[in-house]
Scaffold this active site. Structure first.
Site, PDB file in Angstrom:
ATOM      1  CG  ASN A   1      24.482  54.909  80.489  1.00 29.16           C
ATOM      2  OD1 ASN A   1      23.571  55.415  79.873  1.00 29.16           O
ATOM      3  ND2 ASN A   1      24.836  53.585  80.555  1.00 29.16           N
TER       4      ASN A   1
ATOM      5  CE  LYS B   1      23.277  52.003  83.111  1.00 31.46           C
ATOM      6  NZ  LYS B   1      23.191  50.805  83.535  1.00 31.46           N
TER       7      LYS B   1
ATOM      8  CG  HIS C   1      26.155  50.385  78.286  1.00 33.54           C
ATOM      9  ND1 HIS C   1      25.657  49.052  78.872  1.00 33.54           N
ATOM     10  CD2 HIS C   1      27.041  50.832  79.522  1.00 33.54           C
ATOM     11  CE1 HIS C   1      25.233  49.720  80.650  1.00 33.54           C
ATOM     12  NE2 HIS C   1      26.128  50.438  80.408  1.00 33.54           N
TER      13      HIS C   1
ATOM     14  CD  GLU D   1      22.895  48.530  80.656  1.00 34.66           C
ATOM     15  OE1 GLU D   1      22.927  48.251  82.076  1.00 34.66           O
ATOM     16  OE2 GLU D   1      21.742  48.898  80.273  1.00 34.66           O
TER      17      GLU D   1
ATOM     18  CD  GLU E   1      29.655  50.555  82.421  1.00 35.58           C
ATOM     19  OE1 GLU E   1      29.357  51.368  82.813  1.00 35.58           O
ATOM     20  OE2 GLU E   1      28.810  50.106  80.925  1.00 35.58           O
TER      21      GLU E   1
ATOM     22  N   GLY F   1      25.358  47.994  88.216  1.00 30.82           N
ATOM     23  CA  GLY F   1      23.935  48.152  88.969  1.00 30.82           C
ATOM     24  C   GLY F   1      23.720  46.537  90.340  1.00 30.82           C
TER      25      GLY F   1
ATOM     26  CB  SER G   1      27.934  49.582  91.841  1.00 32.21           C
ATOM     27  OG  SER G   1      26.633  48.872  91.247  1.00 32.21           O
TER      28      SER G   1
ATOM     29  N   GLY H   1      22.756  54.313  87.897  1.00 26.87           N
ATOM     30  CA  GLY H   1      22.301  54.576  88.950  1.00 26.87           C
ATOM     31  C   GLY H   1      22.245  56.388  89.266  1.00 26.87           C
TER      32      GLY H   1
END
Length: 250
Positions: free
Chosen positions: A13, A15, A99, A101, A170, A176, A212, A234
């Site tokens: 992802n 992002k 998600h 977010e 998640e 993150g 992570s 990430g």
């Protein structure tokens, strides 16, 4: 059926990261190294403007591509929204739904997330429905209640729909932050989700772990019986790290 009959899926992802130049290098690196993933299914969820670039770079490779969101609507006066059929036009396989977010920053409810999943399914896309608890939820021992509430409208879509989607767990507190749920913590929630799916006739639906994930911890996560892969944030922006996650063996 046991754990090993479910094909591992490792999905990036991105992002809101990327540019034409940066993406070209990353996609080239992924395409060049895709064979390292072995039997693992590889996918990347890229920002909407770059779907055409991903399609051009990845067509003919074993790597599929997806979107990070999808509209519940098929068309109409919905400025800024992207319809599932539009995604299908670009060869998209996957659509992230709900998600953390999106839930936190855009107020997406679990009912809306389930509706987005249904919308994606109707267009032949595979929804990746994200669920997860906050640190406050975990500290209050509310993990199963929160996950159960997030899953309920998705489970209500029925066995046939559930067999055609993917769930991603998640823990919000591990996204993150550098904090990762221990393999045992993650497995406990995956087992809870699997039991809920099984009660609705979809016990073999794949459940990914996100939070992570790195090459260093991937193998210990994948060794768990109910963890079928990873949704990678990430680390998916670095081709070598992403491929190392996909290839991780305990």
């Amino acid at each position: 059926m046991n754990h090993h009959t479910r094909r591992r899926l490792v999905m990036g992802n991105w992002k809101m990261h990327g540019s034409l130049a940066a993406n070209a290098a990353l996609l080239d690196g992924l395409a060049a190294g895709a064979m390292r993933a072995g039997e693992t299914q590889l996918a990347v969820c890229v920002p909407f403007p770059y779907l055409a670039q991903a399609q051009a770079a990845l067509a003919g490779t074993p790597i599929s591509w997806g979107a990070q969101d999808v509209s519940v609507h098929t068309q109409g006066a919905y400025t800024g929204e992207v319809a599932p059929a539009m995604l299908a036009d670009f060869g998209v396989t996957w659509a992230l739904c709900g998600h953390s977010e999106r839930r936190a920053l855009h107020g997406e409810s679990s009912d809306l997330v389930a509706a987005k999943a249904a919308s994606a399914l109707a267009a032949g896309l595979t929804p990746v429905v994200c669920v997860g608890e906050t640190l406050a939820d975990r500290d209050a021992d509310q993990v199963e209640r929160v996950i159960g509430e997030q899953l309920a409208p998705v489970l209500a879509l029925g066995a046939e729909a559930l067999a055609r989607l993917v769930i991603a767990y998640e823990p919000v507190w591990a996204i993150g932050t550098g904090r990762t749920a221990t393999p045992e913590q993650a497995q406990a929630v995956h087992a809870f989700i699997r039991a809920a799916l099984a009660q609705h006739g979809a016990g073999q639906t794949r459940i990914l772990y996100g939070g992570s994930v790195k090459a260093a911890n991937a193998a210990s996560l994948f060794a768990q019986p109910d963890i079928d892969g990873a949704l990678v944030g990430g680390a998916s922006l670095v081709a070598d790290e992403f491929l190392n996650i996909a290839a991780a063996v305990a």
